[in-house]
Structures are given as structure tokens and as C-alpha cells.
Design a protein around this motif. Structure first.
Motif, PDB file in Angstrom:
ATOM      1  N   ASP A 116      58.028 -27.587  14.281  1.00 44.34           N
ATOM      2  CA  ASP A 116      58.601 -26.348  13.746  1.00 44.34           C
ATOM      3  C   ASP A 116      60.115 -26.473  13.566  1.00 44.34           C
ATOM      4  O   ASP A 116      60.877 -25.545  13.860  1.00 44.34           O
ATOM      5  CB  ASP A 116      58.271 -25.161  14.659  1.00 44.34           C
ATOM      6  CG  ASP A 116      56.795 -24.846  14.677  1.00 44.34           C
ATOM      7  OD1 ASP A 116      56.117 -25.152  13.679  1.00 44.34           O
ATOM      8  OD2 ASP A 116      56.311 -24.300  15.686  1.00 44.34           O
ATOM      9  N   GLU A 134      49.126 -25.409  11.776  1.00 49.78           N
ATOM     10  CA  GLU A 134      49.005 -25.027  10.379  1.00 49.78           C
ATOM     11  C   GLU A 134      48.871 -26.262   9.500  1.00 49.78           C
ATOM     12  O   GLU A 134      48.050 -26.311   8.600  1.00 49.78           O
ATOM     13  CB  GLU A 134      50.220 -24.214   9.951  1.00 49.78           C
ATOM     14  CG  GLU A 134      50.194 -23.769   8.500  1.00 49.78           C
ATOM     15  CD  GLU A 134      51.418 -22.964   8.143  1.00 49.78           C
ATOM     16  OE1 GLU A 134      52.013 -23.239   7.082  1.00 49.78           O
ATOM     17  OE2 GLU A 134      51.790 -22.064   8.921  1.00 49.78           O
ATOM     18  N   LYS A 162      51.516 -19.774  12.771  1.00 51.65           N
ATOM     19  CA  LYS A 162      52.390 -18.644  13.114  1.00 51.65           C
ATOM     20  C   LYS A 162      51.608 -17.338  13.127  1.00 51.65           C
ATOM     21  O   LYS A 162      50.499 -17.251  12.582  1.00 51.65           O
ATOM     22  CB  LYS A 162      53.534 -18.557  12.108  1.00 51.65           C
ATOM     23  CG  LYS A 162      54.349 -19.832  11.966  1.00 51.65           C
ATOM     24  CD  LYS A 162      54.956 -20.291  13.281  1.00 51.65           C
ATOM     25  CE  LYS A 162      55.915 -21.453  13.089  1.00 51.65           C
ATOM     26  NZ  LYS A 162      55.281 -22.648  12.518  1.00 51.65           N
ATOM     27  N   ASN A 188      45.463 -13.976  17.875  1.00 46.23           N
ATOM     28  CA  ASN A 188      46.535 -13.464  17.023  1.00 46.23           C
ATOM     29  C   ASN A 188      46.453 -11.944  17.007  1.00 46.23           C
ATOM     30  O   ASN A 188      45.412 -11.373  16.635  1.00 46.23           O
ATOM     31  CB  ASN A 188      46.393 -14.019  15.606  1.00 46.23           C
ATOM     32  CG  ASN A 188      47.568 -13.681  14.718  1.00 46.23           C
ATOM     33  OD1 ASN A 188      48.511 -14.457  14.600  1.00 46.23           O
ATOM     34  ND2 ASN A 188      47.533 -12.515  14.072  1.00 46.23           N
ATOM     35  N   HIS A 230      54.006 -17.373  20.324  1.00 44.63           N
ATOM     36  CA  HIS A 230      54.873 -16.998  19.206  1.00 44.63           C
ATOM     37  C   HIS A 230      55.000 -15.475  19.174  1.00 44.63           C
ATOM     38  O   HIS A 230      53.992 -14.757  19.264  1.00 44.63           O
ATOM     39  CB  HIS A 230      54.271 -17.423  17.863  1.00 44.63           C
ATOM     40  CG  HIS A 230      54.320 -18.887  17.587  1.00 44.63           C
ATOM     41  ND1 HIS A 230      55.469 -19.624  17.621  1.00 44.63           N
ATOM     42  CD2 HIS A 230      53.327 -19.755  17.228  1.00 44.63           C
ATOM     43  CE1 HIS A 230      55.203 -20.884  17.299  1.00 44.63           C
ATOM     44  NE2 HIS A 230      53.912 -20.990  17.068  1.00 44.63           N
ATOM     45  N   GLN A 232      56.683 -12.818  16.459  1.00 40.63           N
ATOM     46  CA  GLN A 232      57.339 -12.723  15.157  1.00 40.63           C
ATOM     47  C   GLN A 232      57.622 -11.268  14.821  1.00 40.63           C
ATOM     48  O   GLN A 232      56.738 -10.412  14.910  1.00 40.63           O
ATOM     49  CB  GLN A 232      56.458 -13.343  14.076  1.00 40.63           C
ATOM     50  CG  GLN A 232      57.106 -13.355  12.691  1.00 40.63           C
ATOM     51  CD  GLN A 232      56.333 -14.233  11.722  1.00 40.63           C
ATOM     52  OE1 GLN A 232      56.526 -15.436  11.620  1.00 40.63           O
ATOM     53  NE2 GLN A 232      55.412 -13.613  11.007  1.00 40.63           N
ATOM     54  N   LEU A 242      61.585 -15.244  14.656  1.00 42.70           N
ATOM     55  CA  LEU A 242      60.473 -15.857  15.380  1.00 42.70           C
ATOM     56  C   LEU A 242      60.992 -16.430  16.689  1.00 42.70           C
ATOM     57  O   LEU A 242      61.934 -17.232  16.699  1.00 42.70           O
ATOM     58  CB  LEU A 242      59.823 -16.963  14.551  1.00 42.70           C
ATOM     59  CG  LEU A 242      58.684 -17.730  15.217  1.00 42.70           C
ATOM     60  CD1 LEU A 242      57.460 -16.825  15.387  1.00 42.70           C
ATOM     61  CD2 LEU A 242      58.317 -18.980  14.424  1.00 42.70           C
ATOM     62  N   THR A 244      59.654 -18.531  20.093  1.00 43.12           N
ATOM     63  CA  THR A 244      58.540 -19.369  20.535  1.00 43.12           C
ATOM     64  C   THR A 244      58.837 -19.958  21.905  1.00 43.12           C
ATOM     65  O   THR A 244      59.951 -20.434  22.154  1.00 43.12           O
ATOM     66  CB  THR A 244      58.304 -20.520  19.538  1.00 43.12           C
ATOM     67  OG1 THR A 244      58.051 -19.987  18.247  1.00 43.12           O
ATOM     68  CG2 THR A 244      57.128 -21.383  19.974  1.00 43.12           C
TER      69      THR A 244
END
Length: 714
Positions: A116, A134, A162, A188, A230, A232, A242, A244
Motif C-alpha cells: 500500500d 486487491e 480497502k 467489511n 483499515h 476509511q 485511510l 491502517t
């Protein structure tokens, strides 16, 4: 240049011939299949991988899952021109024959690794557990303008998944031989319209692969746990923030060596022409047991603000590493050669970029970068043969500091429709120091050394899109890696200079047959100056870094994907690599002649040919889809030392995998079975010969493994 012109001519003939045949094929019946587009950030802005004028292979989440990728090592089986090995806890990556075997506290990698956007200087345990991703981007060739000093060979970008604006989650559990148990999970949560959270975890545990190491516990095991969070926040349409945090712990026995007693010539020297037959099951080891204990804590804070004409991007982070290990260096029942390193590393990284917005002809970005590292190291080279507690043969106690500053910019302009010119420049300023003491048998010797270097690197390129799905490019790049210094027992501090690389590359990226056939080709030539090479003292057992006068690498790459239907997919790559040291003299006599000349030798981890091939087909079964995939990696011989001695040689080999995945129509769950290294091939990852150890010693890649993984999505 004559060689590069011939190389370019050959590649252009190949391109022309293929384009002609493909154009004829366009008149044939068109396929209903279509290859998905992957958006990458290889140029630090979002672009389609097929519109990016870099030799790049990208794997999205779907491809990573289908290929069963769970470690960084798995990437080598599917990415062309990439070799990944390990020196104990350190990952060593080679791309197109460019690598760095120098993994000590002063050493730098030759391939930039980032997660990242956070650059990882010391990849302790990195890649042992890759989860909730991802995509992964593998960039081949010098990336000195946008990625900086330690990207002489390329870059690997790991991009984690994310937070999204919808609820989702999954859990997975896997089992396999060597009592393997893995778990993985993700959730998520869209907390509000502007706030989203994503949490993920992964664990991996298995017994050691080297089952014959008794009375010691078997090494090359796994015992890792990692968790990531994470958060965001998008308070406005223009601002995105963001935060993390990630915590990883690695334990167990750790990486191990296989050893066998040395053979000597009639003159009493090590027989370097002998190559032992390495046994993948291991060999008996001594006590005490080896162990590894590593904890990695990472915090990253990223922000992006849309100014209209451009976006202001900031990437910042802190990485804290506590690493300790006890290693049996000789790999036998001898107790005379152990090393016990302990290192506490603190990394700070900051990057600020201003990136133009819009789709106009002129695109640009400028930025600044700052990296700082401090490390406290205490390392003991020990013998347990004669005393308890052990006798300390060598002692090293250091405080190490490193600092890197850079300013960079890159711009492109579309001169006419389809034709784009690009230029980039980066200025880097590097400094590293080491204070403390060493004791190699004659008392404590104070150490106070430093090294500094600066370099301006460049990028220039031309890209021509001669159709919406076809492009050719030519580019020129330079790269550099900072210099440093050695402390060799019995000698003064020995500095080594920065290495620099100059690269020319031509290539083409194409889609044919109604977007069902992809073919990417490239040809490249590297000229190295002062390439940093690691040379091991066969008596003392320690290594030092020297500069090779000149090195040259050139090669050809072809990478293809053919998806004739929605249920069939074939992918393959072929790489030809010619890599050699054109000037490499380690010892010069008083009269100026070379005593030890390795000119003409091949670079380390540089097989002449390497191939990756894979095929998968989806069958309708029980209301769902069964997808078997078979893939293989083939490469010719290579060496793990600049001397190209026989004991350093890895012979030609192939390693094949079978992955079978069943997914029901609802896609609520999936079951995957796998067999890796079907041939059960023994592949070495390091080679050492030392009279102090009394052995030839080898690290090894995993043997045949098999298992199953059940995933549930909610």
C-alpha cells in the motif's frame, strides 16, 4: 549499442510477424470470451495494465485465489522473469537476473517491495502470509524515477483490499500435509455514509518440512499470525483518509539448512567442483533447537485531496520490527556453528505527490520522499560444542541509521493522437552509518563508519497506441542503489560504491480476437556499473560486498493469455536471459594483473530460460462450477554465487501445481484442493561452503505439499 540494435531488430520482426498473423486471425470466427481489464497504480496513477508502458504482470483478487497464492514465493510460479528465494528469514527477489544477496544490517534489496505504498527496507518474514488482497503488481526493469534508489531490478507492489460501501465478509480454513492448518477471515462494515471499516486476519501453521532433522525439531515450519484493520473516512467528495494498522507475529523453528561434510582437493582447498545430492527430507541436526521470534507492527496513514486541477496525495507510515533467531549454520549434528541475531528496527516513511487530474494530452506529477531507519543489532556467532553456556566466537553490537531523501517528477504529452512522449527525473540523497563494536577473537574493536551518496536518475519513453487494443513502446531508464561498507574480520572497514544501471527496452502490448487473446512482448538491455556483489569468505564463513566493474544483461520476454470462451483460459510466459559479469576481478596483483578473475560468469539467480504455463477449464457440476487448474514453472540451471562453482549450482527443474476449485451457483462458499510441487523436486534457495562450518550447506524450497481449503462468504 550494436547488440541492442540487433536485439531490437529481432523483437520488431517478431512483433510484425505476430501482428500480421493475428490480423489474419481476426477474420476468423470471433470468440464470446473476453479478458478482464486490471487497473494498476504502477505509475502512481490509475491506468489499465495494457495501457501502461512497463513490463508489468498484475494479479487481481480473482487470479490470486484461482492460482492459490498465499505467500510471496507463490508469485514466482506465475510471474515471468521472477525468482524468489530466502536467506533464512529474509526474502531475496531476482527480476531479470537483478538481485541482492546482501541481507545484513547495511545491505539494500535490488527489488523495491511495498505494501500500500509503504516501502519495506528489511523484508523479515514479509510475504509468509498474504491475505485479503486487491492485487499484486510485478514491475520488471529499473524503476528509478518513481520508486527510487533500491528498484534497480524492478518493484513488487502488494495492494490490500480497502473498505467498501457495502457489507461483506468471509472466513476460510485450510488443512494439509505436514499437519498444516490455515485460517483466514475478513469483514467489511459501512459504518456511515462516509465511514467504512475493514478487518482481516490470517494464520498459518505446519510442521517442519525437513523430517530427518532429529534430535532437533524439524525446520522450515510455519507458525504465523497476522491481523489488519483499515478505517476509511470520506467526509467530502474531495477528501479521502485511510488509517491502517497491522500486527504480525512469526514463531516456530524457522528456516533451516541442510549440510554435508566438505570434500577437499589434494592441495587441501575446498573442492568447489563437487555438488552434493541434497536430500529434501533433511539431515540430522544438533541441539539446541533453532527458533525464530519476530513481531512486526505497522501503522499507515494515507490521505488524498482533490484540488480540481490535481490531487494532493500523502502516504505515511511507521513500521516496528523485533527480530530474534537462533540458526544452525552448518546443517549437521556439529554444534560448532550457530548464529544468534537480535535486531530492533524502526522505519519511518513519508511521500507527498501532486498528481494532475483529467484526461487531457498533458499529464504530470511531482513529489518528495523521506525514509528513515534506525536499527539496534546484537549478533553472536557461537559454538555449543565445548561449553554450556556457549562460547562466543564472534560478537557484533551495532547501532545503524539510514536516511534517504528524494524529489521526483514525471510528465507525459500526447504529441498526436495515439503518440505519447514521457520524461521523468529523480534526485536521491542517501546516508547510512553504523556505530558500536565487533569482536572477532582479538577483543572489542570500535566501529564508527558511514557512507553517503547522491544520484540523479532519468526516464524517457515513447508510446504509440496504433489501435484501441494495441500499443508499442520504447524507453530509456536509469537506476541506482546506494553504497555502503563492510567490516571483514582481520581487515579494515572496506567501503563499496553505489551501483548504477542503464536500461533500454522496447515492447508491445496487444489484445486480439475480440479481446480473447492477449500478447505482450519486450526486449531489454541493461548495462551495469559497479554492481554490488556478495562474496563469502570460505574460511571465516562471513560475506562481504564488492563492486563488479561492469555487468551486462539482455533478454526477450513473451507473455500471453488466451481465453477462447468463458470456461477456458490458457496463460504462458517465456523468458530468455543472458546475464554476465563483463569485468569482475576480486584480487589484483602488485603489477596490476588480475589474480581472481570471474569475468564472463553468470549473475546469481539468472537462469538462461524460464517458462510459466497454466490452463484451467470450468465444468458445470451439481448446480455449481468445478474449475481444475494445472500450472508449471520450468527453468534452466542457475547459480547462487558469483563464482559459479559447481556446489552453487541449481540444475534445471520443473515444479507443477494442480488446483481444483468448486463453487456453487450461489457463490456462498467454495472448496479448493491443491497439490504443489507435484514432482516433489528439491530446489535449493542458497548455497554455502565454509571450512569454519566444515560443510556444504543449503537452504531449500518447499517439497510436495497438498491440502484443501473451505471458504464461506457472507
Amino acid at each position: 549499442m550494436k547488440q541492442f540494435k540487433r536485439l531490437s531488430s529481432v523483437s520488431l520482426v517478431v512483433l510484425a510477424g505476430f501482428h500480421a498473423s493475428a490480423a489474419m486471425a481476426q477474420t476468423a470466427e470471433q470468440s464470446s470470451g473476453g479478458i478482464d481489464e486490471i487497473v494498476v497504480t504502477a505509475e502512481k496513477r490509475e491506468t489499465s495494465v495494457q495501457k501502461t508502458a512497463i513490463a508489468i504482470t498484475a494479479f487481481d483478487q480473482k487470479a490470486l485465489e484461482k492460482n492459490g497464492v498465499s505467500t510471496l514465493t507463490d508469485i514466482a510460479a506465475i510471474a515471468p522473469g521472477v525468482g524468489i528465494s530466502k536467506n533464512s528469514a529474509n526474502v531475496i527477489i531476482a527480476v531479470r537476473g537483478v538481485s541482492s544477496q546482501n541481507t545484513n544490517e547495511i545491505g539494500d534489496p535490488a527489488i523495491s517491495i511495498a505494501q500500500d505504498g509503504f516501502y519495506i527496507q528489511k523484508p523479515f518474514g514479509f510475504g509468509d502470509s498474504m491475505f485479503d488482497l486487491e492485487r499484486v503488481e510485478v514491475l520488471r526493469g529499473p524503476q528509478g524515477t518513481l520508486y527510487g534508489r533500491n528498484a534497480t531490478g524492478g518493484a513488487i507492489n502488494v495492494i490490500t483490499a480497502k473498505p467498501k460501501d457495502e457489507f461483506e465478509g468471509k472466513v476460510a480454513v485450510g488443512v494439509g500435509n505436514y499437519d498444516q492448518i490455515t485460517t483466514e477471515g475478513m469483514i467489511n462494515l459501512p459504518v456511515t455514509d462516509t465511514l467504512a471499516v475493514r478487518a482481516a486476519f490470517s494464520t498459518s501453521k505446519h510442521d517442519g518440512y525437513r523430517v530427518n532433522e532429529a534430535p532437533a525439531r524439524a525446520g522450515d515450519d510455519a507458525d504465523s499470525q497476522s491481523v489488519r484493520l483499515h478505517v476509511q473516512w470520506k467526509p467530502t467528495d474531495r477528501l479521502k483518509l485511510l488509517l491502517t494498522g497491522q500486527l504480525t507475529k512469526i514463531g516456530g523453528v524457522g528456516p533451516t539448512m541442510w549440510g554435508t561434510p566438505l570434500r577437499y582437493t589434494s592441495s587441501g582447498a575446498i573442492d568447489t567442483s563437487y555438488r552434493p545430492d541434497v536430500d529434501g527430507d533433511g539431515t540430522p541436526h544438533s541441539l539446541p533447537n533453532q527458533y525464530i521470534d519476530t513481531t512486526l507492527r505497522t501503522i499507515q496513514w494515507n490521505g488524498e485531496y482533490d484540488l480540481g486541477f490535481a490531487s494532493l496525495v500523502y502516504l505515511g507510515g511507521f513500521r516496528d520490527t523485533d527480530y530474534s533467531q537462533l540458526r544452525d549454520l552448518d546443517g549437521t549434528t556439529s554444534q560448532a556453528a550457530y548464529i544468534q541475531p537480535t535486531e530492533k528496527v524502526h522505519d519511518w516513511s513519508h511521500e507527498v505527490r501532486l498528481v494532475s487530474n483529467g484526461n487531457g494530452r498533458f499529464k504530470w506529477q511531482i513529489g518528495g520522499y523521506l525514509f528513515r531507519e534506525t536499527s539496534d543489532l546484537f549478533s553472536l556467532f557461537q559454538s555449543y560444542a565445548v561449553a554450556n553456556p556457549p562460547s562466543n566466537i564472534f560478537t557484533f553490537s551495532y547501532n545503524v541509521k539510514a536516511k534517504s531523501k528524494a524529489a521526483f517528477g514525471q510528465a507525459s504529452y500526447e504529441v498526436i493522437d495515439g503518440l505519447k512522449a514521457e520524461f521523468g527525473i529523480r534526485y536521491s540523497d542517501d546516508y547510512k552509518s553504523r556505530t558500536g563494536y565487533s569482536n572477532t577473537g582479538s577483543g572489542n574493536v570500535a566501529q564508527d563508519d558511514d557512507a553517503s551518496s547522491t544520484k540523479t536518475t532519468y526516464h524517457a519513453g515513447l508510446t504509440y497506441d496504433y489501435s484501441p487494443r494495441n500499443m508499442v513502446y520504447a524507453k530509456f531508464d536509469t537506476g541506482y542503489k546506494a553504497g555502503g561498507f563492510n567490516t571483514v574480520p582481520g581487515q579494515n572497514t572496506l567501503p563499496y560504491q553505489p551501483e548504477t544501471i542503464t536500461s533500454w527496452e522496447v515492447g508491445s502490448k496487444n489484445r486480439f480476437l475480440d479481446n480473447s487473446l492477449q500478447l505482450n512482448l519486450s526486449a531489454f538491455l541493461y548495462n551495469y556499473k559497479d554492481q554490488q556483489i556478495s562474496v563469502r569468505d570460505q574460511t571465516v564463513g562471513l560475506s562481504a560486498v564488492f563492486n563488479a566493474g561492469k555487468s551486462r544483461i539482455w533478454g526477450l520476454e513473451a507473455e500471453t493469455v488466451f481465453q477462447p470462451s468463458d470456461v477456458d483460459r490458457f496463460d504462458a510466459s517465456a523468458v530468455f536471459l543472458h546475464s554476465e559479469y563483463t569485468e569482475l576481478c576480486l584480487n589484483i596483483a602488485t603489477d596490476g594483473t588480475c589474480v581472481t578473475d570471474y569475468s564472463g560468469n553468470r549473475s546469481t539467480q539468472a537462469p538462461r530460460w524460464s517458462f510459466n504455463m497454466g490452463y484451467e477449464h470450468s465444468f458445470g457440476l451439481l448446480g455449481g462450477t468445478l474449475t481444475p487448474r494445472v500450472q508449471t514453472h520450468i527453468e534452466t540451471s542457475s547459480f547462487y554465487g558469483i563464482e559459479n562453482f559447481a556446489y552453487q549450482k541449481q540444475d534445471s527443474y520443473s515444479r507443477s501445481d494442480l488446483i481444483v476449485t468448486f463453487t456453487p451457483e450461489s457463490k456462498k462458499w467454495s472448496l479448493q484442493g491443491f497439490v504443489r510441487n507435484i514432482e516433489d523436486e528439491t530446489v535449493i534457495t542458497s548455497a554455502v561452503a565454509s571450512t569454519r562450518f566444515g560443510t556444504y550447506s543449503y537452504g531449500m524450497a518447499p517439497p510436495r505439499t497438498y491440502g484443501a481449503k473451505l471458504t464461506y462468504n457472507f
